[in-house]
Design a protein around this motif. Structure first.
Motif, PDB file in Angstrom:
ATOM      1  N   ALA A  97      52.434  29.405  28.507  1.00  0.00           N
ATOM      2  CA  ALA A  97      52.428  30.606  29.500  1.00  0.00           C
ATOM      3  C   ALA A  97      51.552  30.383  30.985  1.00  0.00           C
ATOM      4  N   ILE A  98      51.981  30.905  31.842  1.00  0.00           N
ATOM      5  CA  ILE A  98      51.188  29.811  33.098  1.00  0.00           C
ATOM      6  C   ILE A  98      50.725  31.767  33.923  1.00  0.00           C
ATOM      7  N   LEU A  99      49.655  31.431  34.134  1.00  0.00           N
ATOM      8  CA  LEU A  99      48.160  31.813  34.284  1.00  0.00           C
ATOM      9  C   LEU A  99      48.930  32.274  36.002  1.00  0.00           C
ATOM     10  N   GLY A 156      56.938  26.600  39.602  1.00  0.00           N
ATOM     11  CA  GLY A 156      57.294  25.647  39.776  1.00  0.00           C
ATOM     12  C   GLY A 156      57.040  24.255  39.804  1.00  0.00           C
ATOM     13  N   HIS A 157      55.849  24.215  40.348  1.00  0.00           N
ATOM     14  CA  HIS A 157      55.191  23.065  39.918  1.00  0.00           C
ATOM     15  C   HIS A 157      54.530  22.952  38.811  1.00  0.00           C
ATOM     16  N   ALA A 158      53.499  24.032  37.842  1.00  0.00           N
ATOM     17  CA  ALA A 158      52.884  23.874  36.829  1.00  0.00           C
ATOM     18  C   ALA A 158      54.523  24.627  36.303  1.00  0.00           C
ATOM     19  N   VAL A 159      55.027  24.763  35.820  1.00  0.00           N
ATOM     20  CA  VAL A 159      56.218  24.115  35.190  1.00  0.00           C
ATOM     21  C   VAL A 159      56.461  22.740  34.264  1.00  0.00           C
ATOM     22  N   LEU A 219      51.738  35.491  33.668  1.00  0.00           N
ATOM     23  CA  LEU A 219      50.923  36.491  33.461  1.00  0.00           C
ATOM     24  C   LEU A 219      50.081  36.623  34.974  1.00  0.00           C
ATOM     25  N   LYS A 220      49.990  37.401  34.988  1.00  0.00           N
ATOM     26  CA  LYS A 220      48.946  37.863  35.693  1.00  0.00           C
ATOM     27  C   LYS A 220      47.499  38.396  35.645  1.00  0.00           C
ATOM     28  N   LYS A 272      37.190  33.998  36.431  1.00  0.00           N
ATOM     29  CA  LYS A 272      36.329  34.784  35.292  1.00  0.00           C
ATOM     30  C   LYS A 272      37.490  34.446  33.953  1.00  0.00           C
ATOM     31  N   THR A 273      38.438  35.654  34.315  1.00  0.00           N
ATOM     32  CA  THR A 273      39.507  35.649  33.445  1.00  0.00           C
ATOM     33  C   THR A 273      39.715  34.314  33.283  1.00  0.00           C
ATOM     34  N   LEU A 274      40.461  33.964  33.921  1.00  0.00           N
ATOM     35  CA  LEU A 274      41.536  32.420  33.591  1.00  0.00           C
ATOM     36  C   LEU A 274      40.614  31.557  32.844  1.00  0.00           C
TER      37      LEU A 274
END
Length: 72
Positions: free
Chosen positions: A6-8, A25-28, A55-56, A61-63
């Protein structure tokens, strides 16, 4: 158990769609390398079809809350 990466992505940061895509792409790549080197999760994720969801989240704070729940 179903394994997904999951990428946020924070929606409060103003970036072009191309820049967001580059950062995702970098995060993956980074997450895949860390899972391969540091854990056995890479193989479980790979055997489960290498699913990735993007996911957005509305703000930092939510992240942070989601990351705490996930156990970082």
């Amino acid at each position: 158990m179903c394994f997904k990466m999951a990428i946020l992505v924070r929606s409060d940061i103003k970036m072009s769609k191309g820049k967001v895509l580059a950062q995702v792409g970098h995060a993956v790549v980074d997450a895949t390398v860390k899972a391969y080197v540091r854990t056995t999760l890479f193989y479980k994720w790979q055997q489960d079809g290498e699913k990735i969801v993007i996911l957005k989240v509305p703000n930092e704070k939510t992240l942070d809350t989601i990351m705490e729940i996930a156990g970082r």
